[in-house]
Design a protein around this motif. Structure first.
Motif, PDB file in Angstrom:
ATOM      1  N   THR A   1       0.844  -1.195  -0.129  1.00  0.00           N
ATOM      2  CA  THR A   1       0.294  -0.017   0.118  1.00  0.00           C
ATOM      3  C   THR A   1       0.954   1.410   0.002  1.00  0.00           C
ATOM      4  O   THR A   1       1.752   1.590   0.810  1.00  0.00           O
ATOM      5  N   ILE A   2       0.649   2.197  -0.778  1.00  0.00           N
ATOM      6  CA  ILE A   2       1.368   3.471  -1.052  1.00  0.00           C
ATOM      7  C   ILE A   2       0.324   4.438  -0.837  1.00  0.00           C
ATOM      8  O   ILE A   2      -0.734   4.632  -1.372  1.00  0.00           O
ATOM      9  N   LEU A   3       0.605   5.338   0.335  1.00  0.00           N
ATOM     10  CA  LEU A   3      -0.150   6.470   0.601  1.00  0.00           C
ATOM     11  C   LEU A   3       0.497   7.973  -0.256  1.00  0.00           C
ATOM     12  O   LEU A   3       1.708   7.922  -0.124  1.00  0.00           O
ATOM     13  N   TRP A   4      -0.200   8.358  -1.197  1.00  0.00           N
ATOM     14  CA  TRP A   4       0.161   9.415  -2.065  1.00  0.00           C
ATOM     15  C   TRP A   4      -0.451  10.614  -1.541  1.00  0.00           C
ATOM     16  O   TRP A   4      -1.762  10.747  -1.782  1.00  0.00           O
ATOM     17  N   ALA A   5       0.337  11.922  -1.455  1.00  0.00           N
ATOM     18  CA  ALA A   5      -0.365  13.135  -1.081  1.00  0.00           C
ATOM     19  C   ALA A   5       0.563  14.334  -1.543  1.00  0.00           C
ATOM     20  O   ALA A   5       1.936  14.199  -1.592  1.00  0.00           O
ATOM     21  N   THR A   6       0.043  15.284  -1.751  1.00  0.00           N
ATOM     22  CA  THR A   6       0.595  16.461  -1.910  1.00  0.00           C
ATOM     23  C   THR A   6       0.596  17.468  -0.650  1.00  0.00           C
ATOM     24  O   THR A   6      -0.508  17.592   0.036  1.00  0.00           O
ATOM     25  N   LEU A   7       1.666  17.869  -0.166  1.00  0.00           N
ATOM     26  CA  LEU A   7       1.936  18.818   0.888  1.00  0.00           C
ATOM     27  C   LEU A   7       2.403  20.041   0.688  1.00  0.00           C
ATOM     28  O   LEU A   7       3.017  20.162  -0.600  1.00  0.00           O
ATOM     29  N   THR A   8       2.284  21.005   1.464  1.00  0.00           N
ATOM     30  CA  THR A   8       2.875  22.260   1.231  1.00  0.00           C
ATOM     31  C   THR A   8       4.153  22.416   1.654  1.00  0.00           C
ATOM     32  O   THR A   8       4.570  21.413   2.522  1.00  0.00           O
ATOM     33  N   ALA A   9       5.003  23.381   1.530  1.00  0.00           N
ATOM     34  CA  ALA A   9       6.465  23.407   1.990  1.00  0.00           C
ATOM     35  C   ALA A   9       6.287  23.462   3.677  1.00  0.00           C
ATOM     36  O   ALA A   9       7.468  22.893   4.147  1.00  0.00           O
ATOM     37  N   ASN A  10       5.366  23.937   4.143  1.00  0.00           N
ATOM     38  CA  ASN A  10       5.296  24.002   5.513  1.00  0.00           C
ATOM     39  C   ASN A  10       4.716  22.650   6.237  1.00  0.00           C
ATOM     40  O   ASN A  10       4.096  22.666   7.293  1.00  0.00           O
ATOM     41  N   GLY A  11       4.354  21.582   5.318  1.00  0.00           N
ATOM     42  CA  GLY A  11       4.027  20.523   5.912  1.00  0.00           C
ATOM     43  C   GLY A  11       2.424  20.272   5.747  1.00  0.00           C
ATOM     44  O   GLY A  11       1.884  18.936   6.519  1.00  0.00           O
ATOM     45  N   ASN A  12       1.703  21.027   5.702  1.00  0.00           N
ATOM     46  CA  ASN A  12       0.126  20.788   5.456  1.00  0.00           C
ATOM     47  C   ASN A  12      -0.244  20.062   4.301  1.00  0.00           C
ATOM     48  O   ASN A  12       0.414  20.223   3.329  1.00  0.00           O
TER      49      ASN A  12
ATOM     50  N   ILE B   1       3.259  27.884   0.882  1.00  0.00           N
ATOM     51  CA  ILE B   1       3.123  27.677   2.511  1.00  0.00           C
ATOM     52  C   ILE B   1       1.564  28.257   2.490  1.00  0.00           C
ATOM     53  O   ILE B   1       1.039  29.163   2.240  1.00  0.00           O
ATOM     54  N   GLU B   2       0.918  27.473   3.341  1.00  0.00           N
ATOM     55  CA  GLU B   2      -0.594  27.779   3.544  1.00  0.00           C
ATOM     56  C   GLU B   2      -0.565  27.695   5.188  1.00  0.00           C
ATOM     57  O   GLU B   2      -0.210  26.933   5.866  1.00  0.00           O
ATOM     58  N   GLY B   3      -1.324  28.720   5.533  1.00  0.00           N
ATOM     59  CA  GLY B   3      -1.570  29.212   7.085  1.00  0.00           C
ATOM     60  C   GLY B   3      -2.484  28.105   7.739  1.00  0.00           C
ATOM     61  O   GLY B   3      -2.660  28.031   8.853  1.00  0.00           O
ATOM     62  N   LYS B   4      -3.217  27.493   6.757  1.00  0.00           N
ATOM     63  CA  LYS B   4      -4.452  26.663   7.308  1.00  0.00           C
ATOM     64  C   LYS B   4      -4.325  25.437   6.698  1.00  0.00           C
ATOM     65  O   LYS B   4      -4.146  25.228   5.459  1.00  0.00           O
ATOM     66  N   GLY B   5      -4.382  24.786   7.526  1.00  0.00           N
ATOM     67  CA  GLY B   5      -4.343  23.065   6.762  1.00  0.00           C
ATOM     68  C   GLY B   5      -4.652  21.908   7.587  1.00  0.00           C
ATOM     69  O   GLY B   5      -4.622  21.945   8.716  1.00  0.00           O
TER      70      GLY B   5
END
Length: 168
Positions: free
Chosen positions: A3-14, A128-132
């Motif tokens: 199983t591979i979990l695939w996601a796109t994250l922001t540079a600040n980890g959200n 970078i997103e302030g909310k996430g």
């Protein structure tokens, strides 16, 4: 089954939150399509699936799509599973060797919380997103898991992909 979990994250980890004014990076979308084609499937939560449908993401004719939902029992032409394990069981019965888990945050956290993830594939977008939303291993208890870097590469336009194996 791997199983591979695939996601796109922001540079600040959200989790990268897409919208009409801030669409997903093309490089991340292209990678998702390539990963889904390679696996022959993907598992997605109901809200994320509905968002994909609304944005015209229906280019997966030869791919088994499994929507995990406890509230929706039927979607025309789509397999609906009531739990992460049920989704994996379905794909395994269909003969798949790999399952691609693509979203959203609740689904990712459910798979992680049940120890059902073998690899992580994070596309880090140059924003970078302030909310996430964040990945959580267990919402009620602090847990720590080692991961091993398998690969990293640039997808272009500042998007970096990190590929990890999860220690169980």
């Amino acid at each position: 089954m791997k199983t591979i979990l695939w996601a796109t994250l922001t540079a600040n980890g959200n989790y990268a939150q897409s919208s009409p004014t801030h669409p997903p990076k093309k490089e991340a979308l292209d990678d998702f399509a390539a990963q889904a084609k390679a696996a022959g499937n993907f598992i997605v939560g109901r809200r994320t699936f509905e968002g994909m449908q609304a944005s015209g993401g229906g280019a997966f004719a030869d791919i088994d799509i499994v929507v995990v939902s406890t509230s929706t029992k039927e979607l025309p032409g789509i397999t609906v599973a009531g739990s992460p394990q049920e989704a994996l069981n379905y794909l395994q019965q269909k003969g798949h060797q790999t399952a691609l888990i693509v979203g959203g945050a609740d689904l990712h956290n459910a798979f992680l919380g049940h120890g059902l993830v073998d690899e992580l594939m994070f596309n880090v977008a140059p924003v970078i997103e302030g909310k996430g939303l964040n990945l959580l291993i267990d919402k009620d208890d602090y847990q720590y898991k080692d991961v091993q870097l398998l690969d990293f590469k640039s997808l272009g336009s500042g998007v970096i992909q990190l590929h990890y194996a999860v220690g169980h």
